[in-house]
Design a protein around this motif. Structure first.
Motif, mmCIF file in Angstrom:
data_model
loop_
_atom_site.group_PDB
_atom_site.id
_atom_site.type_symbol
_atom_site.label_atom_id
_atom_site.label_comp_id
_atom_site.label_asym_id
_atom_site.label_seq_id
_atom_site.Cartn_x
_atom_site.Cartn_y
_atom_site.Cartn_z
ATOM 1 N N UNK A 153 6.736 19.578 -6.206
ATOM 2 C CA UNK A 153 6.272 18.968 -5.084
ATOM 3 C C UNK A 153 5.219 18.160 -5.499
ATOM 4 N N UNK A 154 4.138 18.559 -6.226
ATOM 5 C CA UNK A 154 2.867 17.999 -6.816
ATOM 6 C C UNK A 154 3.334 16.480 -7.425
ATOM 7 N N UNK A 155 4.453 16.891 -8.337
ATOM 8 C CA UNK A 155 4.922 15.657 -9.018
ATOM 9 C C UNK A 155 5.569 14.516 -8.177
ATOM 10 N N UNK A 156 6.171 14.753 -7.060
ATOM 11 C CA UNK A 156 6.936 14.111 -6.028
ATOM 12 C C UNK A 156 5.815 13.214 -5.197
ATOM 13 N N UNK A 157 4.749 13.637 -4.973
ATOM 14 C CA UNK A 157 3.704 13.023 -4.056
ATOM 15 C C UNK A 157 3.769 11.643 -4.548
ATOM 16 N N UNK A 158 3.330 10.509 -3.750
ATOM 17 C CA UNK A 158 3.042 9.148 -4.153
ATOM 18 C C UNK A 158 1.813 9.215 -4.526
ATOM 19 N N UNK A 159 1.597 8.385 -5.680
ATOM 20 C CA UNK A 159 0.019 7.990 -6.209
ATOM 21 C C UNK A 159 -0.614 7.548 -5.096
ATOM 22 N N UNK A 160 -1.757 7.946 -5.038
ATOM 23 C CA UNK A 160 -2.724 7.345 -3.854
ATOM 24 C C UNK A 160 -3.138 6.076 -4.262
ATOM 25 N N UNK A 161 -3.334 5.565 -5.447
ATOM 26 C CA UNK A 161 -3.755 4.418 -5.877
ATOM 27 C C UNK A 161 -2.725 3.186 -6.292
ATOM 28 N N UNK A 162 -1.364 3.641 -5.714
ATOM 29 C CA UNK A 162 -0.183 2.737 -5.774
ATOM 30 C C UNK A 162 -0.600 1.483 -4.955
ATOM 31 N N UNK A 163 -1.232 1.861 -3.747
ATOM 32 C CA UNK A 163 -1.404 0.753 -2.736
ATOM 33 C C UNK A 163 -2.597 -0.342 -3.625
ATOM 34 N N UNK A 164 -3.536 0.363 -4.311
ATOM 35 C CA UNK A 164 -4.260 -0.643 -5.105
ATOM 36 C C UNK A 164 -3.722 -1.453 -6.055
ATOM 37 N N UNK A 165 -2.695 -0.752 -6.626
ATOM 38 C CA UNK A 165 -1.886 -1.402 -7.818
ATOM 39 C C UNK A 165 -0.950 -2.661 -6.982
ATOM 40 N N UNK A 166 -0.613 -2.430 -5.909
ATOM 41 C CA UNK A 166 0.024 -3.773 -5.078
ATOM 42 C C UNK A 166 -0.892 -4.694 -4.726
ATOM 43 N N UNK A 167 -2.070 -4.521 -4.234
ATOM 44 C CA UNK A 167 -3.154 -5.277 -3.945
ATOM 45 C C UNK A 167 -3.513 -6.229 -5.254
ATOM 46 N N UNK A 168 -3.633 -5.644 -6.246
ATOM 47 C CA UNK A 168 -3.830 -6.099 -7.541
ATOM 48 C C UNK A 168 -2.758 -7.189 -7.861
ATOM 49 N N UNK A 169 -1.591 -6.879 -7.824
ATOM 50 C CA UNK A 169 -0.406 -7.853 -8.135
ATOM 51 C C UNK A 169 -0.526 -8.926 -7.209
ATOM 52 N N UNK A 170 -0.576 -8.673 -5.816
ATOM 53 C CA UNK A 170 -0.720 -9.897 -5.151
ATOM 54 C C UNK A 170 -1.840 -10.618 -5.233
ATOM 55 N N UNK A 171 -3.049 -10.193 -5.645
ATOM 56 C CA UNK A 171 -4.334 -10.832 -6.059
ATOM 57 C C UNK A 171 -3.919 -11.965 -7.271
ATOM 58 N N UNK A 172 -3.282 -11.215 -8.079
ATOM 59 C CA UNK A 172 -3.140 -12.048 -9.374
ATOM 60 C C UNK A 172 -2.210 -13.087 -9.149
ATOM 61 N N UNK A 173 -1.228 -13.091 -8.268
ATOM 62 C CA UNK A 173 -0.041 -14.226 -7.953
ATOM 63 C C UNK A 173 -1.005 -15.383 -7.292
ATOM 64 N N UNK A 174 -1.956 -15.012 -6.482
ATOM 65 C CA UNK A 174 -2.693 -16.036 -5.789
ATOM 66 C C UNK A 174 -3.780 -16.888 -6.612
#
Length: 174
Positions: A153-174
């Motif tokens: 169960x601990x391994x299946x939890x989503x990474x709370x920092x994945x949202x930051x990774x998505x924001x960084x990807x969109x910021x790099x595209x712009x």
């Protein structure tokens, strides 16, 4: 030379004058202080001591004790096999003044009464021969505790920092 059951008490002065040798085995449990450092008091220690008088007319006790014992591994807390080998090179003295005047290669054996406990002659050396931190050479350390479901169960939890990774990807595209 005596080879059989070890005596409980001996008179090292008389044995030295007779150039006696005593050897045999003793159970680890008979060495009470030594056994307190172990995780199991099973097994035996082979003891061989020679009593003699040296060139300086000192009564001496020399010999070895060796065996196979089990201590607690300090990495995984499981029993670990330890080979112990102790050597004794003692000179019989009657008081502290004689002990101070001994040659450097002898340890004093203070004999206040006629008899001394035989096993105590070598017990201190056995304690000193033990490793201060016993461990397996290839020990596996358990790093996850709990049942398998909790770990999964601990391994299946989503990474709370994945949202930051998505924001960084969109910021790099712009």
């Amino acid at each position: 030379m005596s080879n059989g059951p070890l005596p409980k008490k001996v008179d090292p002065r008389k044995l030295a004058e007779r150039n006696a040798e005593i050897s045999g085995s003793a159970k680890v449990a008979e060495f009470t202080r030594f056994a307190s450092f172990l995780c199991s008091d099973s097994g035996s220690i082979d003891v061989a001591l020679a009593f003699s008088i040296d060139q300086q007319h000192l009564r001496t006790v020399t010999g070895t004790a060796s065996g196979h014992v089990f201590m607690t591994c300090q990495r995984c807390l499981e029993p670990v096999a330890v080979d112990v080998k102790a050597e004794a090179n003692l000179a019989v003295v009657l008081n502290e003044e004689q002990a101070k005047n001994l040659p450097g290669h002898y340890d004093p054996l203070l004999v206040e009464d006629e008899d001394v406990e035989f096993l105590s002659l070598i017990e201190d050396e056995l304690i000193l021969s033990l490793p201060s931190v016993p461990y397996h050479d290839d020990c596996t350390i358990q790093t996850s505790f709990g049942d398998a479901e909790t770990i999964q169960n601990q391994q299946d939890k989503p990474n709370p920092f994945s949202v930051l990774a998505e924001l960084k990807k969109t910021a790099d595209k712009s």
